[in-house]
Scaffold this motif. Structure first.
Motif, PDB file in Angstrom:
ATOM      1  N   THR A   1       2.548   4.280  19.056  1.00  9.45           N
ATOM      2  CA  THR A   1       2.598   3.194  18.081  1.00  9.45           C
ATOM      3  C   THR A   1       1.218   2.921  17.499  1.00  9.45           C
ATOM      4  N   GLN A   2       0.214   2.925  18.342  1.00 10.40           N
ATOM      5  CA  GLN A   2      -1.145   2.677  17.870  1.00 10.40           C
ATOM      6  C   GLN A   2      -1.597   3.755  16.890  1.00 10.40           C
ATOM      7  N   PHE A   3      -1.360   5.010  17.231  1.00 11.09           N
ATOM      8  CA  PHE A   3      -1.823   6.094  16.375  1.00 11.09           C
ATOM      9  C   PHE A   3      -1.100   6.080  15.029  1.00 11.09           C
ATOM     10  N   LEU A   4       0.221   6.014  15.061  1.00 12.73           N
ATOM     11  CA  LEU A   4       0.976   6.019  13.807  1.00 12.73           C
ATOM     12  C   LEU A   4       0.695   4.761  12.990  1.00 12.73           C
ATOM     13  N   GLY A   5       0.500   3.638  13.685  1.00 16.04           N
ATOM     14  CA  GLY A   5       0.241   2.391  12.986  1.00 16.04           C
ATOM     15  C   GLY A   5      -1.074   2.406  12.217  1.00 16.04           C
ATOM     16  N   MET A   6      -2.088   3.057  12.752  1.00 16.41           N
ATOM     17  CA  MET A   6      -3.363   3.135  12.049  1.00 16.41           C
ATOM     18  C   MET A   6      -3.218   3.844  10.710  1.00 16.41           C
ATOM     19  N   ILE A   7      -2.304   4.788  10.645  1.00 21.17           N
ATOM     20  CA  ILE A   7      -2.085   5.524   9.406  1.00 21.17           C
ATOM     21  C   ILE A   7      -1.164   4.753   8.468  1.00 21.17           C
ATOM     22  N   ALA A   8      -0.039   4.284   8.990  1.00 16.74           N
ATOM     23  CA  ALA A   8       0.948   3.597   8.151  1.00 16.74           C
ATOM     24  C   ALA A   8       0.392   2.313   7.559  1.00 16.74           C
ATOM     25  N   ASN A   9      -0.465   1.623   8.302  1.00 21.53           N
ATOM     26  CA  ASN A   9      -0.960   0.336   7.836  1.00 21.53           C
ATOM     27  C   ASN A   9      -1.793   0.467   6.572  1.00 21.53           C
ATOM     28  N   TYR A  10      -2.403   1.619   6.366  1.00 22.84           N
ATOM     29  CA  TYR A  10      -3.202   1.829   5.151  1.00 22.84           C
ATOM     30  C   TYR A  10      -2.453   2.621   4.090  1.00 22.84           C
ATOM     31  N   VAL A  11      -1.701   3.608   4.538  1.00 26.35           N
ATOM     32  CA  VAL A  11      -1.083   4.537   3.590  1.00 26.35           C
ATOM     33  C   VAL A  11       0.249   4.028   3.051  1.00 26.35           C
ATOM     34  N   PHE A  12       1.037   3.361   3.901  1.00 25.12           N
ATOM     35  CA  PHE A  12       2.421   3.064   3.524  1.00 25.12           C
ATOM     36  C   PHE A  12       2.692   1.607   3.167  1.00 25.12           C
ATOM     37  N   TRP A  13       2.376   0.678   4.049  1.00 25.14           N
ATOM     38  CA  TRP A  13       2.812  -0.702   3.856  1.00 25.14           C
ATOM     39  C   TRP A  13       2.278  -1.339   2.580  1.00 25.14           C
ATOM     40  N   PRO A  14       1.004  -1.132   2.198  1.00 27.46           N
ATOM     41  CA  PRO A  14       0.575  -1.683   0.900  1.00 27.46           C
ATOM     42  C   PRO A  14       1.356  -1.091  -0.266  1.00 27.46           C
ATOM     43  N   ALA A  15       1.682   0.208  -0.192  1.00 29.39           N
ATOM     44  CA  ALA A  15       2.448   0.840  -1.273  1.00 29.39           C
ATOM     45  C   ALA A  15       3.839   0.236  -1.385  1.00 29.39           C
ATOM     46  N   LEU A  16       4.390  -0.212  -0.266  1.00 24.51           N
ATOM     47  CA  LEU A  16       5.712  -0.826  -0.278  1.00 24.51           C
ATOM     48  C   LEU A  16       5.679  -2.206  -0.913  1.00 24.51           C
ATOM     49  N   LEU A  17       4.574  -2.914  -0.744  1.00 27.59           N
ATOM     50  CA  LEU A  17       4.505  -4.313  -1.134  1.00 27.59           C
ATOM     51  C   LEU A  17       3.700  -4.584  -2.399  1.00 27.59           C
ATOM     52  N   VAL A  18       2.745  -3.717  -2.709  1.00 26.30           N
ATOM     53  CA  VAL A  18       1.837  -3.968  -3.830  1.00 26.30           C
ATOM     54  C   VAL A  18       2.141  -2.991  -4.962  1.00 26.30           C
ATOM     55  N   PRO A  19       2.613  -3.479  -6.112  1.00 31.76           N
ATOM     56  CA  PRO A  19       2.908  -2.577  -7.241  1.00 31.76           C
ATOM     57  C   PRO A  19       1.659  -1.803  -7.664  1.00 31.76           C
ATOM     58  N   GLY A  20       1.839  -0.514  -7.857  1.00 36.72           N
ATOM     59  CA  GLY A  20       0.739   0.309  -8.327  1.00 36.72           C
ATOM     60  C   GLY A  20      -0.242   0.760  -7.270  1.00 36.72           C
ATOM     61  N   TRP A  21      -0.012   0.384  -6.010  1.00 33.85           N
ATOM     62  CA  TRP A  21      -0.933   0.790  -4.947  1.00 33.85           C
ATOM     63  C   TRP A  21      -0.872   2.304  -4.766  1.00 33.85           C
ATOM     64  N   GLN A  22      -2.020   2.936  -4.834  1.00 30.38           N
ATOM     65  CA  GLN A  22      -2.088   4.379  -4.641  1.00 30.38           C
ATOM     66  C   GLN A  22      -3.288   4.710  -3.764  1.00 30.38           C
ATOM     67  N   VAL A  23      -3.130   5.717  -2.945  1.00 32.25           N
ATOM     68  CA  VAL A  23      -4.204   6.186  -2.075  1.00 32.25           C
ATOM     69  C   VAL A  23      -4.444   7.654  -2.382  1.00 32.25           C
ATOM     70  N   GLY A  24      -5.647   8.003  -2.773  1.00 29.21           N
ATOM     71  CA  GLY A  24      -5.960   9.381  -3.107  1.00 29.21           C
ATOM     72  C   GLY A  24      -5.962  10.285  -1.897  1.00 29.21           C
ATOM     73  N   ALA A  25      -5.863  11.580  -2.156  1.00 30.85           N
ATOM     74  CA  ALA A  25      -5.790  12.562  -1.069  1.00 30.85           C
ATOM     75  C   ALA A  25      -7.022  12.500  -0.181  1.00 30.85           C
ATOM     76  N   GLY A  26      -8.188  12.304  -0.777  1.00 34.40           N
ATOM     77  CA  GLY A  26      -9.410  12.225   0.016  1.00 34.40           C
ATOM     78  C   GLY A  26      -9.417  11.038   0.949  1.00 34.40           C
ATOM     79  N   ARG A  27      -8.926   9.905   0.434  1.00 35.86           N
ATOM     80  CA  ARG A  27      -8.867   8.700   1.266  1.00 35.86           C
ATOM     81  C   ARG A  27      -7.839   8.863   2.380  1.00 35.86           C
ATOM     82  N   VAL A  28      -6.709   9.482   2.071  1.00 33.47           N
ATOM     83  CA  VAL A  28      -5.697   9.727   3.101  1.00 33.47           C
ATOM     84  C   VAL A  28      -6.284  10.581   4.220  1.00 33.47           C
ATOM     85  N   ALA A  29      -7.004  11.637   3.857  1.00 36.29           N
ATOM     86  CA  ALA A  29      -7.622  12.500   4.861  1.00 36.29           C
ATOM     87  C   ALA A  29      -8.598  11.719   5.720  1.00 36.29           C
TER      88      ALA A  29
END
Length: 209
Positions: free
Chosen positions: A161-189
């Protein structure tokens, strides 16, 4: 000739399945789960009702297929080889970020959240057929690394949960809630790399126990 015909029919069936799932997702978002009928899905997808009913006899079966499709990626692949936890977690983390970045994943969560008060079974399907099988694969990998002595994990559920949460909290949840939220490939890496380093700092051992 028989094999060629069989292959052709399989390809056509896959193409029609994809059309059906795309149409269903669109209609669930537009009209809601309750107001979307299988007849509407057949019309939107351009397939016959007989074809749709053959693959998905009920709306629940159709939604279950959407869940399975949305969560399928690093999914059916073999887990990373045990022994190099940094490399293994990097592979898992990149796959998870790619999965969460799919438009159909965001769509699926929006449908479930919107329909939760009236159709809690949709959330159950999402959890039991999608999230939990994926989560279990990560937990089992961590347990295998624990057995190999590369990490010391006393609570594998919490660690996963801790490992997956560190990723989802930045990559996924803002995109679900904030219109236009995008994370570039470099930032994802970078997010994945930092999650791996953070996890290793907490759990990695210097050698076999």
């Amino acid at each position: 000739m028989t094999r060629a015909v069989s292959t052709y029919h399989q390809r056509i069936a896959r193409e029609k399945r994809a059309l059906i799932l795309t149409a269903a997702t669109s209609l669930f978002l537009e009209l809601g789960y309750d107001r979307t009928s299988l007849a509407r899905v057949a019309e939107r997808s351009g397939v016959s009702r007989a074809t749709l009913f053959k693959q998905f006899p009920t709306k629940a079966a159709l939604f279950d297929a959407m869940v399975t499709e949305s969560w399928s990626t690093a999914e059916d692949e073999d887990p990373p080889p045990v022994g190099d936890v940094l490399a293994g977690l990097s592979t898992i983390g990149r796959g998870y970020a790619e999965l969460l970045g799919r438009p159909q994943m965001t769509d699926l969560f929006r449908i479930v959240i919107a329909e939760l008060p009236r159709f809690p079974e949709l959330a159950e399907a999402q959890f039991s057929h999608g999230k939990m099988p994926y989560f279990a694969s990560v937990r089992d990998y961590l347990l295998a690394e624990h057995e190999a002595g590369t990490v010391r994990v006393e609570d594998a559920d919490l660690a996963a949960t801790q490992f997956l949460g560190m990723i989802a909290n930045y990559v996924f949840w803002p995109a679900l809630l904030v219109p236009g939220w995008q994370v570039g490939a470099g930032r994802v890496a970078q997010v994945v790399d930092e999650a791996v380093r953070t996890f290793a700092a907490r759990y990695a051992t210097t050698g076999p126990e």
